[in-house]
Scaffold this motif. Structure first.
Motif, PDB file in Angstrom:
ATOM      1  N   TYR A  35     -13.088 -31.552  28.860  1.00 41.77           N
ATOM      2  CA  TYR A  35     -13.400 -31.495  30.289  1.00 41.77           C
ATOM      3  C   TYR A  35     -12.420 -32.337  31.079  1.00 41.77           C
ATOM      4  O   TYR A  35     -12.000 -33.399  30.627  1.00 41.77           O
ATOM      5  N   ASP A  36     -12.088 -31.868  32.269  1.00 42.61           N
ATOM      6  CA  ASP A  36     -11.375 -32.685  33.238  1.00 42.61           C
ATOM      7  C   ASP A  36     -12.433 -33.646  33.759  1.00 42.61           C
ATOM      8  O   ASP A  36     -13.485 -33.212  34.217  1.00 42.61           O
ATOM      9  N   PRO A  37     -12.219 -34.958  33.673  1.00 45.12           N
ATOM     10  CA  PRO A  37     -13.261 -35.913  34.066  1.00 45.12           C
ATOM     11  C   PRO A  37     -13.705 -35.801  35.525  1.00 45.12           C
ATOM     12  O   PRO A  37     -14.780 -36.249  35.867  1.00 45.12           O
ATOM     13  N   GLU A  38     -12.889 -35.182  36.371  1.00 47.42           N
ATOM     14  CA  GLU A  38     -13.247 -35.079  37.782  1.00 47.42           C
ATOM     15  C   GLU A  38     -14.005 -33.799  38.115  1.00 47.42           C
ATOM     16  O   GLU A  38     -14.511 -33.646  39.220  1.00 47.42           O
ATOM     17  N   ILE A  39     -14.057 -32.848  37.174  1.00 43.76           N
ATOM     18  CA  ILE A  39     -14.689 -31.552  37.435  1.00 43.76           C
ATOM     19  C   ILE A  39     -15.647 -31.258  36.277  1.00 43.76           C
ATOM     20  O   ILE A  39     -15.243 -31.276  35.125  1.00 43.76           O
ATOM     21  N   PRO A  40     -16.919 -30.954  36.563  1.00 47.40           N
ATOM     22  CA  PRO A  40     -17.907 -30.765  35.487  1.00 47.40           C
ATOM     23  C   PRO A  40     -17.845 -29.391  34.812  1.00 47.40           C
ATOM     24  O   PRO A  40     -18.863 -28.787  34.532  1.00 47.40           O
ATOM     25  N   THR A  56      -4.978 -28.945  37.163  1.00 47.36           N
ATOM     26  CA  THR A  56      -5.339 -28.469  38.499  1.00 47.36           C
ATOM     27  C   THR A  56      -4.307 -28.923  39.517  1.00 47.36           C
ATOM     28  O   THR A  56      -4.092 -28.264  40.517  1.00 47.36           O
ATOM     29  N   CYS A 107      -2.540 -35.070  38.554  1.00 47.37           N
ATOM     30  CA  CYS A 107      -3.846 -35.301  37.944  1.00 47.37           C
ATOM     31  C   CYS A 107      -3.836 -36.647  37.205  1.00 47.37           C
ATOM     32  O   CYS A 107      -2.923 -36.924  36.432  1.00 47.37           O
ATOM     33  N   PRO A 108      -4.856 -37.493  37.438  1.00 50.05           N
ATOM     34  CA  PRO A 108      -4.878 -38.833  36.833  1.00 50.05           C
ATOM     35  C   PRO A 108      -4.878 -38.840  35.297  1.00 50.05           C
ATOM     36  O   PRO A 108      -4.468 -39.812  34.698  1.00 50.05           O
ATOM     37  N   VAL A 109      -5.326 -37.745  34.664  1.00 44.47           N
ATOM     38  CA  VAL A 109      -5.368 -37.704  33.198  1.00 44.47           C
ATOM     39  C   VAL A 109      -4.239 -36.847  32.616  1.00 44.47           C
ATOM     40  O   VAL A 109      -4.305 -36.435  31.465  1.00 44.47           O
TER      41      VAL A 109
END
Length: 118
Positions: A33-38, A65, A69-71
């Motif tokens: 998962y992208d930590p910012e989007i569930p 995205t 992106c921070p990750v």
């Protein structure tokens, strides 16, 4: 547009959907998962190509995205770890691309519903 692309060549290479490990590799991608989007990265449309060779080598072409992106530095490792855990997978190579740029139209219908876009 990528200068290395030949005329008529698709922007996104097709995946090896007929490979026996394909469904398991997809499910492994769905655990990331992208930590910012569930929503998982597969349903978000961040996985462009899953190239699975007969010898168990898996090539993953993915995007984010947004380039900032921070990750960005961690996400390819998360994908590689998830796919390497699939029995029969021998090696994983994750390639990051921003061609074509990701857009919300790349999300699955389930992802758009989950995020309230439909």
């Amino acid at each position: 547009m990528d200068d290395n692309l030949q005329e008529g060549e698709p922007l996104i290479r097709p995946s090896t959907t007929e490979h026996p490990l394909y469904d398991q590799v997809v499910e492994a991608c769905r655990t990331v998962y992208d930590p910012e989007i569930p929503v998982n990265i597969y349903d978000l449309g961040l996985i462009y190509t899953l190239d699975i060779a007969d010898d168990g080598k898996v090539g993953v072409v993915m995007t984010l995205t947004a380039p900032g992106c921070p990750v960005a530095g961690e996400m390819p490792g998360w994908v590689a770890d998830a796919v390497e855990a699939v029995p029969g997978v021998r090696e994983v190579d994750v390639e990051m691309t921003f061609q074509p740029q990701w857009g919300m139209d790349m999300m699955s219908e389930e992802a758009r519903l989950e995020l309230g876009f439909i």
